[in-house]
Scaffold this active site. Structure first.
Site, PDB file in Angstrom:
ATOM      1  N   CYS A  74       0.692  -1.188  -0.027  1.00  0.00           N
ATOM      2  CA  CYS A  74       0.047  -0.151   0.160  1.00  0.00           C
ATOM      3  C   CYS A  74       0.704   1.304   0.054  1.00  0.00           C
ATOM      4  O   CYS A  74       0.421   2.327  -0.157  1.00  0.00           O
ATOM      5  CB  CYS A  74      -0.902  -0.113   1.374  1.00  0.00           C
ATOM      6  N   GLU A 112      -7.352  -5.919  -0.784  1.00  0.00           N
ATOM      7  CA  GLU A 112      -7.380  -4.836   0.296  1.00  0.00           C
ATOM      8  C   GLU A 112      -6.196  -3.725   0.108  1.00  0.00           C
ATOM      9  O   GLU A 112      -5.166  -4.015  -0.381  1.00  0.00           O
ATOM     10  CB  GLU A 112      -6.875  -5.813   1.537  1.00  0.00           C
ATOM     11  N   ARG A 156      -9.830   1.944  11.574  1.00  0.00           N
ATOM     12  CA  ARG A 156      -8.979   1.667  10.526  1.00  0.00           C
ATOM     13  C   ARG A 156      -9.999   1.371   9.098  1.00  0.00           C
ATOM     14  O   ARG A 156     -10.437   0.352   9.062  1.00  0.00           O
ATOM     15  CB  ARG A 156      -8.367   0.334  10.784  1.00  0.00           C
ATOM     16  N   ARG A 158     -10.037   0.725   5.371  1.00  0.00           N
ATOM     17  CA  ARG A 158      -9.410   0.001   4.239  1.00  0.00           C
ATOM     18  C   ARG A 158     -10.403  -0.093   3.046  1.00  0.00           C
ATOM     19  O   ARG A 158     -11.538  -0.273   3.299  1.00  0.00           O
ATOM     20  CB  ARG A 158      -8.812  -1.155   4.539  1.00  0.00           C
TER      21      ARG A 158
END
Ligand SMILES: C[S@@+](CC[C@H](N)C(=O)[O-])C[C@H]1O[C@@H](n2cnc3c(N)ncnc32)[C@H](O)[C@@H]1O
Length: 351
Positions: A74, A112, A156, A158
């Protein structure tokens, strides 16, 4: 188990996807990870080492599988990284995933990445990803999911991208659970805690719970400040706004545990003790949903990076369960899409 559904775990890190998918009844057929420290943690927990660099694995050596999971790197897209996206060689790893998909035709692909992927290059990067999957013959949809909606006390977010052969993944069928406050996830009182002295931090007078995130900002650490360019009377703000200096109450949720933080500068305020201490490494893993017996890397800095790079386990477990519940592994040939440019279905709303 007979007829067990299968998956491959690409960019496996320390195996967050594997824990969630195995919990839901899937069998892992292959994993790939380039980083030696991650491989060691994976080996310690699953009894086998992932294969190496995914780009070096011949396509013929990849077993047929039902689901391909990939939390691909990422950093190229992250707001904390340099945001170079596809220009960065790690960003182009996505196209290698496409080669594997083309060769192996898994029924479901689960990707993801960081939330910022949505905005990267004014949305073009995401469009390329979605279109590429669609051109490979898949229904494609995505949604931003948050660990705090899967029972974890962590804000969090995502992006989860599903590419499916049978029919689109239906995010609205997921079971979301109430967020609990951080205090119910803390180590017992006799832990090896690192408390701050009172003169090392400042508490603000009226802490407010931020509704969206659930964070309760209570103060900041008294670090030396960088004075250049700071207007008079705003000096404290320069401390407040640096993430490692912020202190949050355990009565709220915790901010995202990032992968860039290798010394675990996450400080929490305990109202019942009127004290501030560091979140322990064990607590970091707990608020990602890792099992208590997970064997954490002996190198503390690696352990922090590894957990920050990983996934919220209850979220992955729910997604894996939904793949089965929504019967996405039984491909009906008449419903297969092989044509390009089928309407993409996007779900932009947040849960
Ligand atoms: C965002 S992390 C994924 C973490 C994983 N989902 C977990 O639960 O720990 C991306 C991972 O991809 C790995 N990686 C980067 N380039 C790779 C490559 N060419 N082949 C295999 N793994 C790679 C990184 O070392 C990193 O661990």
């Amino acid at each position: 188990m007979k007829n067990q559904p299968t998956f491959i775990d690409l960019f496996s890190g320390i195996g967050g996807f594997r824990i969630g998918f195995e919990k839901s009844g899937f069998e892992c057929l292959m994993s790939s990870e380039i980083n030696d420290y991650c491989k060691k943690t994976y080996q310690n927990n699953f009894g086998e080492s992932p294969l190496c660099d995914v780009t070096k694995i011949p396509l013929n050596d990849i077993p047929d599988h039902d689901v391909l999971t990939a939390g691909f790197p990422c950093q190229p897209f992250s707001i904390c990284g340099k945001k170079r996206g596809f220009e960065d060689t790690r960003g182009t790893l996505f196209f290698h995933i496409c080669e594997i998909i083309n060769a192996k035709q898994p029924k479901v692909i689960l990707l993801e990445n960081v939330k910022h992927l949505i905005h990267h290059d004014s949305g073009n990067t995401l469009t390329v990803i979605l279109n590429s999957l669609e051109e490979l013959g898949y229904h494609v949809n995505f949604k931003l999911l948050n660990a705090k909606n899967f029972g974890m006390p962590q804000n969090r977010e995502r992006i989860i991208i599903f590419a499916t052969k049978e029919k689109p993944f239906n995010f609205s069928k997921c079971n979301f659970s109430q967020t609990e406050s951080l205090e119910t996830f803390l180590d017992d009182d006799d832990g090896d805690f690192e408390f701050l002295n009172k003169d090392e931090y400042t508490l603000i007078e009226n802490p407010i719970v931020q509704k969206e995130s659930g964070l309760m900002f209570v103060g900041y650490r008294n670090k030396a400040i960088w004075k250049t360019g700071i207007r008079e009377n705003t000096e404290h703000l320069s401390r407040v706004h640096r993430q490692p200096n912020r202190i949050y109450s355990v009565q709220g949720t915790h901010p995202t545990i990032p992968s860039q933080e290798s010394s675990g500068r996450f400080f929490i305020y305990l109202p019942n003790k009127d004290a501030v201490r560091k979140l322990t490494i064990k607590e970091c893993y707990r608020i990602m949903g890792f099992p208590e017996d997970f064997k954490i890397s002996e190198s503390k800095s690696e352990a922090y990076k590894q957990v920050g790079n990983s996934v919220c386990i209850p979220m992955v477990t729910e997604l894996a369960t939904q793949i089965l519940n929504q019967q996405l592994l039984s491909v009906n040939e008449s419903q297969r899409i092989t044509k390009k440019h089928k309407q993409l279905s996007f779900e932009f709303d947040f849960v």
